[in-house]
Write an enzyme that holds these catalytic residues in place. Sequence first.
Site, PDB file in Angstrom:
ATOM      1  N   ARG A   1       1.027  -0.558   0.325  1.00 16.52           N
ATOM      2  CA  ARG A   1      -0.131  -0.055  -0.595  1.00 16.52           C
ATOM      3  C   ARG A   1       0.650   1.234   0.062  1.00 16.52           C
ATOM      4  NH1 ARG A   1      -4.021   0.650   4.795  1.00 16.52           N
ATOM      5  NH2 ARG A   1      -3.004  -1.212   5.142  1.00 16.52           N
TER       6      ARG A   1
ATOM      7  N   LYS B   1      31.540  24.759  -0.953  1.00 16.00           N
ATOM      8  CA  LYS B   1      31.971  23.346  -1.083  1.00 16.00           C
ATOM      9  C   LYS B   1      33.754  23.411  -0.754  1.00 16.00           C
ATOM     10  CE  LYS B   1      34.003  20.571  -3.305  1.00 16.00           C
ATOM     11  NZ  LYS B   1      35.007  20.103  -4.395  1.00 16.00           N
TER      12      LYS B   1
ATOM     13  N   ALA C   1      39.026  45.090  -8.915  1.00 17.53           N
ATOM     14  CA  ALA C   1      37.765  44.207  -9.484  1.00 17.53           C
ATOM     15  C   ALA C   1      38.007  43.724 -10.550  1.00 17.53           C
ATOM     16  CB  ALA C   1      37.145  45.314  -8.690  1.00 17.53           C
TER      17      ALA C   1
END
Length: 467
Positions: free
Chosen positions: A15, A354, A426
């Site tokens: 189910r 990461k 920059a």
Amino acid sequence: MPTIALILAAGLGKRMQSALPKVLHPILGDPSLLWVLRALPPAVAAAVVVVHHGRERVEEALQAWAAQGLLPCPVTPVDQGEPLGTGHAAQRAAQELDRLGADRVVVLCGDVPLIRTETVGRLAGAQDEAMLLAMDLDDPAGYGRVVQRRDGSLEAVVEHKDASEAVRALRRVNGGAYALPWQSLKQALARLSNANAQGEYYLTDAVMDVAARTPVAVELCDPEELLGMNSRADQARLQAYARDRINGAWMEAGVTFLDPATALVGPRAALARDVVVGPGAQLRGSVAVGEGTVVGQGCVLSDCRVGAGAEIRPYCVIDRSEVGPDCRVGPFAHLREGTRLEARVHVGNFVETKKATLHPGAKANHLSYLGDAEVGEDSNIGAGLITCNYDGFNKHRTTIGRNVFVGSDCQLVAPVTLGDEAIIGAGSTITRDVPPGALALSRAPMVVKEDAAGVLRRKQKARGGQS
Ligand code: UD1
Ligand code: CA
């Protein structure tokens, strides 16, 4: 003489309509079977898990949990083969239970996740020689009904499909959890037949057989603890029960929930006092959050540690990472595996990290990717920095020293090192190491042509374009 847990987990779970074995479906991030195993009290020396449907995946999960130290005792899987009923499952485990020298067996179901350690402790405790957990339900349909003797002990368990109208009217049902003396159970299992409405070998018949010799105490339980996960609706209900139980306990321990109905805190989270958990936040797996830290709305934290006094602003995703004390993260930051933010680090919106370590006081406040990188103390990463850590073949590291200033919109092509105190102009693409204290720039020279804009507009207009 040891008490051994026997956990039935071979069923298909039809189910659930799923490719995943039923017992691996999660409740607040942890699979049902893991909840059951973690509920085993110290009195249980080992567990035997009867598996069949999705066996490889269940066995893999068992191994992974053992390797992560999540299991309270040694666990061995036994393959039931074609499942022919709960009694058949127990028969298949007999050899392993003998091998473990079982004295008393505590039977639990892998798809009944919310049973409490104290309750399993009552089964494992030697107060009654044998015990069955029951619950009273308003709608007992489908369950085995419990028939008691005058002294309250068990007389019979009658499966719904085998029950008369009179027995079906009983609201007290079998929760499917028992403590039984193993030798007595073993004899009963050897005598089981499948002559019943479902043509199955019923464990309940063996329990009755034991009851004919040893009184089986009927222990009434909170139905929430014994609710099985047979459908997605059950899963949602179980998750709501688990959420209320866990959030309630943390509130008692001094945690604020801005909306306890929507914050999903897993069973392995550890929250210090004065933590604030926002609406819709999720804490999955092993997550520790230090005193006074705010986990904002919609944050998803998996297997990570966050120090004290930190602010995780709304909608951050943090996975297998560490966030130090007094850090400020987000909104909308993504800290991926192996990120380590030391004290007072700021990581702002749309920053992805990461395998990156940011030393105390470092800041990367806007729109950056820091992968395979180290950022020194108090260094400032301007908006739009990208560590180019992948050359299409291999990953390379970027090392940024102490008190470095990186201007906006720079690319650092790894492997590359920026020395302490360096300044990067920059818009630069840095392809070589920059020594300490140096200024590095890489820009095409800027050109200004007076009046050229007007010339351009007139040309466009003459061609019929917009001015
Ligand atoms: C069983 C009990 C019933 C009780 C109910 C409580 C029997 C005969 N009946 O019914 O009295 O009210 O639990 O939830 O025991 N399983 C196996 N191998 C099998 C069959 C089942 O490992 O061959 C496992 C299932 O995966 C599940 C557990 O045993 O974890 C219970 O099986 P299930 O089919 O749900 O039992 P019920 O028919 O609900
Ligand atoms: Ca069944």
